[in-house]
Structure formats: structure tokens, C-alpha cells
Design an enzyme around this catalytic site. Structure first.
Site, PDB file in Angstrom:
ATOM      1  N   ASP A   1       3.257  16.295   1.286  1.00 47.57           N
ATOM      2  CA  ASP A   1       3.783  14.948   1.092  1.00 47.57           C
ATOM      3  C   ASP A   1       2.878  14.107   0.191  1.00 47.57           C
ATOM      4  OD1 ASP A   1       5.394  12.683   1.581  1.00 47.57           O
ATOM      5  OD2 ASP A   1       4.089  12.045   3.201  1.00 47.57           O
TER       6      ASP A   1
ATOM      7  N   TYR B   1       0.800  -1.225   0.000  1.00 45.12           N
ATOM      8  CA  TYR B   1       0.000   0.000   0.000  1.00 45.12           C
ATOM      9  C   TYR B   1       0.832   1.274   0.000  1.00 45.12           C
ATOM     10  CZ  TYR B   1       0.922  -0.459   5.042  1.00 45.12           C
ATOM     11  OH  TYR B   1       1.533  -0.613   6.273  1.00 45.12           O
ATOM     12  N   CYS B   2       2.144   1.192  -0.080  1.00 45.10           N
ATOM     13  CA  CYS B   2       2.976   2.395   0.023  1.00 45.10           C
ATOM     14  C   CYS B   2       2.640   3.377  -1.093  1.00 45.10           C
ATOM     15  CB  CYS B   2       4.456   2.039  -0.022  1.00 45.10           C
ATOM     16  SG  CYS B   2       5.519   3.497   0.174  1.00 45.10           S
TER      17      CYS B   2
END
Length: 410
Positions: free
Chosen positions: A309, A34-35
Site C-alpha cells: 500500500d 497528511y493523506c
């Protein structure tokens, strides 16, 4: 009338900013399913650069600019990746040297680092302890849950390596927190996850983050237009491993009830502490639940600075620290527009919601569904958050009443 003044330090108004420095970019020694960041390698075209590591000259420039950009008693550096410990201990020894070189008198510098803990050694832990690093460890729960998605490149689970790193941190008395990604598997077992973290891992704080990944999240660059704003991503299906909205609500409720019954005042869970403060009328301490965005920049290995981010895409690039000082980028009109776009792009359902004060539509990256009125831009997790807020609202109110605490205005 009493004048309201900004906090001051050394006779000057506070200037504070936050950035997630990613000196190794999206490079990692493991391969979590899932990164959301590993795919940035291709998107950012790392292969076209001399290196995907922030070189020493640029590292020094970043540290110098970051310190000079702020006027507060404490300056916090956050080191993320990828996996930042892949840079090696000498790299972070150099980080500390540069910080000492540029740190003004009467200012404290604090470092936090997010790691999967698989590469930690006694030497790393001694360094963290010596320099008061706060370590964030990514761990999703007990072995079966953790190993579902947090695997190495051969597809094998990383639980044992991560737990070994945690034990080293404990041996060396390093302060560490945990960050657990709540996905389709872990969301089914909230008490198992929470009790493992509380009773076995025993971190200084327990953080949860919902996994909401669109199928093309790492490569897509199309954004929904809302007037002149474009921070809301075009609707696309989510991945199989994303947490379901209702399960997210149930996960939070189950853990909240256990925490309130057994661990209130003893176990620090930022989400829950934050909501008690918000119900008292204070501003949210969590960026995804704040009224505006833009509080945390992302700094890539080549010095490129992005608005957030989760928005490391070309249209959200603010500039590069080699050409423009990071303070100018952080407080630029572009970044201000990005920040207030979150507030200005709420659908009517959010504007009319009695719990708007608690989440402000949550993170814009998750606003990928239509409201009950057919308006685009509702948060994917809205049902889960709403269920959770309805559950805790009477509980927090009753606690405040018993303790003569005033509720904040909504």
C-alpha cells in the site's frame, strides 16, 4: 525429532494472503493534509482511464481470484480508499453477492472496511451489522486535535460528521475499531487522545499509526540502491505535520503506562498486545514491525496490483489481475524479493541493536536518515522506538517473571 508441519485445512497446507482492495482508488470526500494516498490520483494517471472506480466485472474477477487463491478456514477481505463508502451501498451489496457466489463450503468470509465515517447512515450500519463487517474509523482524537488536519475541501473540520457516524455504528451495535494518525499536534497530547478514544469513542480496539511523510512522498520515484535491492527511498525532508521521532516514543510510553495501570486486559491496543507476544518469542502480528515485508498487496481500481500500500509506484507494480491471477502475483519471485529486501537492507546500527527483534528496522518507507556511523537507511523513528523499547523491556520482563512466562529468544 518431531516434524514441523504447516497448518492444514481440508487436508491441504494453508495458503493465505492479504490485500488491501481500493475499488475507489484515491478518491475521497474529505481532504486530510497528511493523506499519503490522495496524491496518487496524478501519479497513477486516473484521468487516462475510463473510470477511477473498479467496475463490476473487475470486482467479480478480483473476489473470485482472491477466494480461489487461499486455503484457510477464514478469508478476510479488506476494503480501503480513498473513501470506500463513496461507492454507495449497492456496490457493497454486490460485493457480498459475489462472495457468496464463490465461497466454498466450510469457509467463512469476513470483511473489514476503513472509513472516515462521515457518509454513514442507518442503512449503511444495518448492512454492516447484517453482514458482520468490521469497521475501521479514522479519528485522530478530540475535536481540536482531529480538525487540525482532517478537514473537508473547504478547510473545515470533519470531527462532528465523524462522531455522528460513530454514534450510528453504536446504535446499530456494529463492531468498529479506531485508527488514529499520530502527527506533530496529536503527539503532544497523548493522554488527551487516548482518554478520549477510550472513554468517549469506546471502540473494540485502538490503533495508532505514526505520520512520517516526505515532502515529495506522493510523486517521487527515486530509491536508494542497496545491492540489487531498491525499496529504501532517497533521503528527503519530512513535512511539518510529521511526528518527531522522540515525540513518537514519548507518545507511546505515556499511553502504555496509562494502559498498563488502568486498562490492561480491558482495552485492546494492537501495538502493546503485539509487543507482549514478541517478548514471548512469537512473530510480530504487525507488518511494519515484522522481519519481512510483502504481506499485504494493494489492488487499484483498474486491477493493477502493487507490492504494498505504501509502494504504489511503477517500479513496485506486480501486474494486473486481468492478465495474471492474483495468487501468482502474490507469490511471485518479484514479491518475494520485495519481502526479503527489508531484512537484507538493514544498516549495521540495526543489526547490532538489542531490540532488533522488536521492530526489525520498522517500515522501509521510513528508513530515510543516516545511522550514527553515517550509513544510509536508518529509520526516521529509530530514536523514538528505542526509547519506548528501553521503557517497556524491564516492565514486560517483570510481568513475565511474576507469571512464570518464558521470555523468547532474541
Amino acid at each position: 525429532m518431531t516434524a514441523i508441519t504447516a497448518p492444514q485445512f481440508n487436508g491441504k497446507a494453508h495458503i493465505k494472503m492479504q490485500a488491501l482492495a481500493k475499488p475507489i482508488g484515491a478518491t475521497c470526500n474529505i481532504d486530510c493534509t497528511y493523506c499519503y494516498y490522495l496524491g496518487k490520483k496524478e501519479l497513477l494517471n486516473y484521468s487516462a482511464r475510463d473510470s477511477n472506480v473498479m467496475d463490476i466485472a473487475r470486482l467479480e474477477l478480483y473476489i473470485k481470484q482472491y477466494i480461489e487463491a487461499q486455503n484457510t478456514p477464514e478469508i478476510i477481505f479488506s476494503w480501503h480508499g480513498g473513501e470506500p463508502t463513496m461507492l454507495g451501498l449497492e456496490y457493497f451489496q454486490q460485493v457480498v453477492c459475489f462472495q457468496k457466489k464463490y465461497c466454498p463450503p466450510d469457509i467463512t468470509i469476513t470483511n473489514d472496511i476503513q472509513t472516515n465515517a462521515t457518509l454513514l447512515t442507518d442503512q449503511w450500519c444495518e448492512f454492516f451489522k447484517q453482514h458482520d463487517f468490521v469497521v475501521g474509523v479514522s479519528i485522530d482524537g478530540p475535536e481540536e486535535i482531529h480538525n487540525t488536519y482532517r478537514t473537508n475541501r473547504a478547510g473545515r473540520g470533519t470531527f462532528k460528521q465523524t462522531l455522528r457516524g460513530i454514534e450510528l455504528l453504536k446504535i446499530h451495535h456494529v463492531t468498529f475499531a479506531t485508527l488514529s494518525c499520530v502527527n506533530d499536534v496529536s503527539s503532544q497530547k497523548p493522554l488527551e487522545v487516548y482518554r478520549f478514544l477510550r472513554d468517549v469513542v469506546k471502540p473494540s480496539q485502538i490503533q495508532f499509526i505514526p505520520v512520517v511523510d516526505k515532502v515529495n512522498a506522493t510523486t517521487q520515484s527515486k530509491w536508494h540502491t542497496h545491492g540489487d535491492l531498491s525499496i529504501i527511498p532517497i533521503s528527503e525532508p519530512v513535512t511539518d505535520w510529521s511526528v518527531q521521532s522522540e515525540k513518537w516514543g514519548e507518545f507511546l510510553i505515556t499511553i502504555f503506562d496509562e494502559w498498563l495501570r488502568k486498562d490492561f486486559g480491558r482495552v485492546f491496543i494492537p501495538y502493546f498486545e503485539n509487543f507482549f507476544a514478541v517478548w514471548a518469542g512469537e512473530q510480530s502480528s504487525i507488518c511494519s514491525l515484522s522481519e519481512i515485508c510483502g504481506k499485504s498487496l494493494a489492488v487499484e481500481p483498474n486491477g493493477d496490483v502493487y507490492a504494498c500500500d505504501h509502494y504504489v509506484f511503477d517500479q513496485f507494480k506486480l501486474g494486473n489481475i486481468s492478465q495474471t491471477d492474483i495468487q501468482k502475483l502474490a507469490f511471485s519471485e518479484r514479491q518475494k524479493n520485495f519481502a526479503f529486501a527489508k531484512q537484507k537492507s538493514l544498516p549495521s546500527q540495526c543489526l547490532e541493536c538489542e531490540y532488533k527483534f522488536a521492530c526489525h528496522g520498522e517500515c522501509p518507507k521510513n528508513r530515510i536518515i543516516h545511522s550514527r556511523d553515517g550509513e544510509f537507511g536508518l529509520n526516521y523513528l529509530c530514536d523514538g522506538w528505542s526509547t519506548f523499547f528501553r521503557h517497556i523491556d524491564p516492565i514486560i520482563k517483570s510481568i513475565f517473571i511474576r507469571n512464570n512466562i518464558l521470555l523468547g529468544e532474541r
